[in-house]
Design a protein around this motif. Structure first.
Motif, PDB file in Angstrom:
ATOM      1  N   PHE A  73     -58.778  12.214 -26.910  1.00 53.48           N
ATOM      2  CA  PHE A  73     -59.688  11.079 -27.054  1.00 53.48           C
ATOM      3  C   PHE A  73     -59.143   9.962 -27.940  1.00 53.48           C
ATOM      4  O   PHE A  73     -59.894   9.096 -28.370  1.00 53.48           O
ATOM      5  N   SER A  74     -57.839   9.972 -28.205  1.00 56.01           N
ATOM      6  CA  SER A  74     -57.244   8.938 -29.051  1.00 56.01           C
ATOM      7  C   SER A  74     -56.158   8.193 -28.300  1.00 56.01           C
ATOM      8  O   SER A  74     -55.368   8.788 -27.582  1.00 56.01           O
ATOM      9  N   VAL A 127     -63.804  12.564 -34.606  1.00 59.30           N
ATOM     10  CA  VAL A 127     -64.097  12.902 -33.212  1.00 59.30           C
ATOM     11  C   VAL A 127     -64.616  14.332 -33.130  1.00 59.30           C
ATOM     12  O   VAL A 127     -65.589  14.614 -32.427  1.00 59.30           O
ATOM     13  N   ASN A 128     -64.005  15.219 -33.877  1.00 61.97           N
ATOM     14  CA  ASN A 128     -64.443  16.615 -33.890  1.00 61.97           C
ATOM     15  C   ASN A 128     -65.897  16.716 -34.343  1.00 61.97           C
ATOM     16  O   ASN A 128     -66.689  17.460 -33.773  1.00 61.97           O
ATOM     17  N   LYS A 129     -66.265  15.951 -35.360  1.00 60.38           N
ATOM     18  CA  LYS A 129     -67.651  15.964 -35.861  1.00 60.38           C
ATOM     19  C   LYS A 129     -68.617  15.408 -34.822  1.00 60.38           C
ATOM     20  O   LYS A 129     -69.754  15.861 -34.732  1.00 60.38           O
ATOM     21  N   GLU A 130     -68.173  14.411 -34.051  1.00 64.84           N
ATOM     22  CA  GLU A 130     -69.044  13.813 -33.039  1.00 64.84           C
ATOM     23  C   GLU A 130     -69.305  14.769 -31.878  1.00 64.84           C
ATOM     24  O   GLU A 130     -70.394  14.790 -31.323  1.00 64.84           O
ATOM     25  N   LEU A 145     -66.893   6.371 -26.753  1.00 58.59           N
ATOM     26  CA  LEU A 145     -67.879   7.216 -27.417  1.00 58.59           C
ATOM     27  C   LEU A 145     -67.192   8.103 -28.448  1.00 58.59           C
ATOM     28  O   LEU A 145     -67.640   8.229 -29.574  1.00 58.59           O
ATOM     29  N   TYR A 146     -66.107   8.704 -28.038  1.00 60.67           N
ATOM     30  CA  TYR A 146     -65.302   9.551 -28.928  1.00 60.67           C
ATOM     31  C   TYR A 146     -63.942   8.884 -29.045  1.00 60.67           C
ATOM     32  O   TYR A 146     -63.329   8.537 -28.041  1.00 60.67           O
TER      33      TYR A 146
END
Length: 153
Positions: free
Chosen positions: A25-26, A74-77, A100-101
């Motif tokens: 996601f990056s 991102v992991n927290k989201e 979103l992420y």
């Protein structure tokens, strides 16, 4: 064995670093960068999600093929959402040219990012019932990446 100590996972990470892959996601945050900064090792099928659905043994949810590096935020989201929830949300977000992420805002970049992380594209439709199939598919993709890396040594 912790995944960060697994020689198999470390060879996969070496292959990702060699290819300059971005973290899941990056777009621009490299796997190698997150490793040096202690990014998060994420369960693609989150541990609590799997445990809630009958995968209670560590050996079941701590499979090497179930891990990827993620930016901590991102992991927290993502939290404990099923892959068919958070990957579908990421796709829908990209269809609206938003992120979103992480920071990916288009489908082509998301697809390339998933390929670099050896995530099968059909994960957007997967829930816990597909977990064994996911592991098989991802292992094959990871093995191809490792083989390509090995052949370039």
């Amino acid at each position: 064995m912790q995944v960060i100590n697994s020689p198999f996972f470390n060879v996969f990470l070496a292959a990702q670093i060699y290819e300059g892959d971005n973290a899941l996601f990056s777009n621009g945050t490299k796997v190698g960068y997150l490793i040096t900064l202690m990014g998060d090792v994420h369960h693609i099928f989150p541990k609590q999600y799997l445990r809630k659905n009958g995968y209670n043994e560590k050996i079941q949810y701590n499979q090497i093929a179930n891990f990827t590096y993620l930016d901590t935020q991102v992991n927290k989201e993502i939290l404990d959402d099923a892959p068919n929830v958070y990957f579908k949300n990421a796709v829908e977000s990209c269809e609206n040219s938003s992120a979103l992420y992480g920071n990916i805002t288009d489908i082509a970049t998301l697809k390339q990012n998933m390929e670099g992380n050896c995530i099968p594209m059909d994960v957007v439709n997967m829930d816990y019932t597909n977990y064994p199939d996911f592991l098989i598919a991802r292992r094959k993709l990871m093995a191809k990446k490792i083989k390509k890396y090995y052949e370039h040594l």
